[in-house]
Structure formats: structure tokens, C-alpha cells
Design a protein around this motif. Structure first.
Motif, PDB file in Angstrom:
ATOM      1  N   UNK A 178      -5.057  -8.652   8.415  1.00  0.00           N
ATOM      2  CA  UNK A 178      -4.095  -7.946   7.579  1.00  0.00           C
ATOM      3  C   UNK A 178      -4.566  -6.526   7.265  1.00  0.00           C
ATOM      4  N   UNK A 179      -3.588  -5.643   7.126  1.00  0.00           N
ATOM      5  CA  UNK A 179      -3.847  -4.258   6.732  1.00  0.00           C
ATOM      6  C   UNK A 179      -3.286  -4.041   5.330  1.00  0.00           C
ATOM      7  N   UNK A 180      -3.728  -3.003   4.638  1.00  0.00           N
ATOM      8  CA  UNK A 180      -3.194  -2.748   3.283  1.00  0.00           C
ATOM      9  C   UNK A 180      -1.678  -2.667   3.248  1.00  0.00           C
ATOM     10  N   UNK A 181      -1.082  -2.132   4.320  1.00  0.00           N
ATOM     11  CA  UNK A 181       0.377  -1.994   4.363  1.00  0.00           C
ATOM     12  C   UNK A 181       1.076  -3.345   4.319  1.00  0.00           C
ATOM     13  N   UNK A 182       0.400  -4.406   4.775  1.00  0.00           N
ATOM     14  CA  UNK A 182       1.020  -5.738   4.782  1.00  0.00           C
ATOM     15  C   UNK A 182       1.243  -6.279   3.384  1.00  0.00           C
ATOM     16  N   UNK A 183       0.519  -5.807   2.401  1.00  0.00           N
ATOM     17  CA  UNK A 183       0.699  -6.263   1.037  1.00  0.00           C
ATOM     18  C   UNK A 183       1.249  -5.153   0.137  1.00  0.00           C
ATOM     19  N   UNK A 184       1.829  -4.134   0.790  1.00  0.00           N
ATOM     20  CA  UNK A 184       2.509  -3.093   0.031  1.00  0.00           C
ATOM     21  C   UNK A 184       1.620  -2.001  -0.502  1.00  0.00           C
ATOM     22  N   UNK A 185       0.406  -1.863   0.039  1.00  0.00           N
ATOM     23  CA  UNK A 185      -0.505  -0.816  -0.423  1.00  0.00           C
ATOM     24  C   UNK A 185      -0.532   0.324   0.584  1.00  0.00           C
ATOM     25  N   UNK A 186      -0.604   1.536   0.080  1.00  0.00           N
ATOM     26  CA  UNK A 186      -0.748   2.703   0.935  1.00  0.00           C
ATOM     27  C   UNK A 186      -1.930   3.519   0.437  1.00  0.00           C
ATOM     28  N   UNK A 187      -2.684   4.059   1.379  1.00  0.00           N
ATOM     29  CA  UNK A 187      -3.883   4.836   1.059  1.00  0.00           C
ATOM     30  C   UNK A 187      -3.611   6.309   1.283  1.00  0.00           C
ATOM     31  N   UNK A 188      -3.998   7.103   0.345  1.00  0.00           N
ATOM     32  CA  UNK A 188      -3.857   8.554   0.471  1.00  0.00           C
ATOM     33  C   UNK A 188      -5.233   9.196   0.351  1.00  0.00           C
ATOM     34  N   UNK A 189      -5.491  10.079   1.282  1.00  0.00           N
ATOM     35  CA  UNK A 189      -6.776  10.784   1.286  1.00  0.00           C
ATOM     36  C   UNK A 189      -6.589  12.134   0.580  1.00  0.00           C
TER      37      UNK A 189
END
Length: 263
Positions: free
Chosen positions: A252-263
Motif C-alpha cells: 500500500x501507498x499513502x494515497x491508498x488511505x487518502x494521504x498525500x505528501x507535500x515536500x
């Protein structure tokens, strides 16, 4: 007089009572034996019904929210996946109301399955290459709507939302999408037309639509909410739930649980 003679005289003297006891015991044994046979037959019939409706599905990954369609591919790419599973197939499972356009006849509690070629290949049945505006109906749904091949049906599906519809902040003006589809085929049970992931004994109301079309209408991009898994021979029960859970966590990736990462 010997004891055996006394027993025999007692049996013959009370023959009416003894006969009633023997008949009662015989009846009870017959009833219990029949119940066991019927129960075994019913269990076998229910097992066959469930297996026919599940196809080759042994396990599934399901979520109330949508996740990446590529998660199925990532799962299959895990080094240990094929040690315990044979195949996988992503799809969308949703509830809907289906209406026959000409007559207005309506059926509720219909399961909509957004599928593509991977679904039919997974179950090993004849492929149904659906056009963008075509659908397959289960026999029970076709009877309920009184439709045949070529009939137009309206499939009303609720759009996914991160905010519950009963919330004050939910948008209630666009809660659903209506798909106008042409019935390409009444899919028989032998062709997985009665596919169902629910535990039910009654008629199956199901409609199969193109996965890409359903994704577009629901505005979810290349996302699904269910992955079907087939166990490898010899690995049908022992520890599979835990192993599948671990594989999903690893893939699973963060996007699969509704999370987005911003740098």
C-alpha cells in the motif's frame, strides 16, 4: 421357573405396551436419520450455491474508500504472493437502483460490479468484452425488470464521499450518477451471472458494467474498492488472512488511505 421364562412371560403379557415402545423407538430413529440426511443434503446444496456465486474467489481485499487500481498489480508483484495466491482481479462493487427505461419498472438493492477482462480471466469463464455503454444483467434482475437483450436500463449509483451524507457539511445536490446502458446479454449462472460476495440464498440482482466507465462516472480516477484473490492449491485457509493483510500493508501507498505528501 427360570429368569428367562419370567422375562418371556412379562413380554407376552404386556405385549401391547412393548409393541408401542418398539414402534415409538423405530419412529424416532427414522426421524433422526432422515433429519441427518436432509441436513447433510441442505449443507451440500448451500455450499454448492455459495461456490457457484463466488466463482474462484477465496479471499478479497475490500475497503469503504477507494484505493489505487495498481494496488492489485503491486500485490501480485510481491515475492511471496504466488506462494499462497494464484491470481488477483480488481473491481468496483457498489449498490444501485436499476430502472428499465421504457416501462419504468424498478429494482432496488442491486449490486453493480465494475469489471474488465481481468475479472473474467480470474474466474476462468467466457470473456464479455463490454462496450462503453453496455451492461450484463443477472437472470433474476432481468426477470424483475422484464427486460431482454437490447433493452435500455438506467443504473443509479451513489458517488463516494469522504463526508457522510447525513453530515451538515455534506453535498447533497450531487449524491449519485445515472448511467444509461444497453443490455448486451442476460448472463447465465454458468457464466457467473449470479456472482455475489454477499451471504444470501435468495435471487441475485446484479449488473456488470465496464470498469473504466464506472470509474469515470464516479469520478474516482483509476481507483477501485475491491480486489479478489484466489488461493493456491493447498493454501486455502491456514494463516492466509494474516499473510494477505501483511502483503497489503507492504504494497500500500499513502494515497491508498487518502494521504498525500507535500515536500
Amino acid at each position: 421357573m427360570t429368569s428367562w421364562q419370567l422375562v418371556w412371560r412379562g413380554v407376552t403379557w404386556f405385549w401391547r405396551t412393548n409393541l408401542a415402545i418398539v414402534l415409538g423407538v423405530a419412529t424416532a430413529v427414522a426421524v433422526l436419520g432422515g433429519a441427518l440426511l436432509v441436513g447433510h443434503s441442505v449443507r451440500g446444496s448451500l455450499a454448492d450455491l455459495v461456490n457457484n456465486r463466488l466463482g474462484k474467489t477465496d479471499w478479497m481485499v475490500a475497503s469503504p474508500r477507494f484505493f489505487r487500481e495498481d494496488l492489485a498489480t503491486d500485490l501480485a508483484a510481491r515475492p511471496t504472493f504466488h506462494d499462497v495466491f494464484s491470481d488477483q482481479a480488481p473491481l468496483i462493487v457498489a449498490d444501485a437502483v436499476v430502472t428499465e427505461q421504457a416501462s419504468g419498472r424498478r429494482a432496488g438493492r442491486v449490486k453493480v460490479y465494475g469489471v474488465d477482462e481481468r475479472f473474467w480471466r480470474f474466474h476462468g469463464v467466457a470473456s464479455a468484452s463490454l462496450g462503453d455503454r453496455e451492461a450484463l444483467l443477472s437472470p433474476a434482475l432481468a426477470r424483475e425488470l422484464n427486460v431482454s437483450t437490447g433493452a435500455a436500463v438506467l443504473v443509479r449509483v451513489q458517488r463516494p464521499s469522504d463526508i457522510p451524507l447525513d453530515s451538515l457539511h455534506a453535498r447533497k445536490d450531487e449524491v449519485g450518477r445515472t448511467l444509461r446502458l444497453i443490455t448486451r446479454e442476460i448472463r447465465p449462472a454458468s457464466g457467473l451471472g449470479e456472482f455475489s460476495l454477499d451471504a444470501q440464498q435468495g435471487d441475485v440482482y446484479a449488473v456488470f458494467v465496464p470498469l473504466a466507465r464506472l470509474q469515470t462516472e464516479l469520478e474516482v480516477g483509476h481507483r477501485v474498492n475491491t480486489i479478489l484473490l484466489e488461493s493456491s492449491p493447498g493454501h486455502r485457509t491456514t494463516g492466509l488472512a494474516e499473510r494477505a493483510r501483511d502483503m497489503v500493508r507492504e504494497a500500500a501507498a499513502p494515497d491508498d488511505i487518502g494521504l498525500s505528501l507535500r515536500v
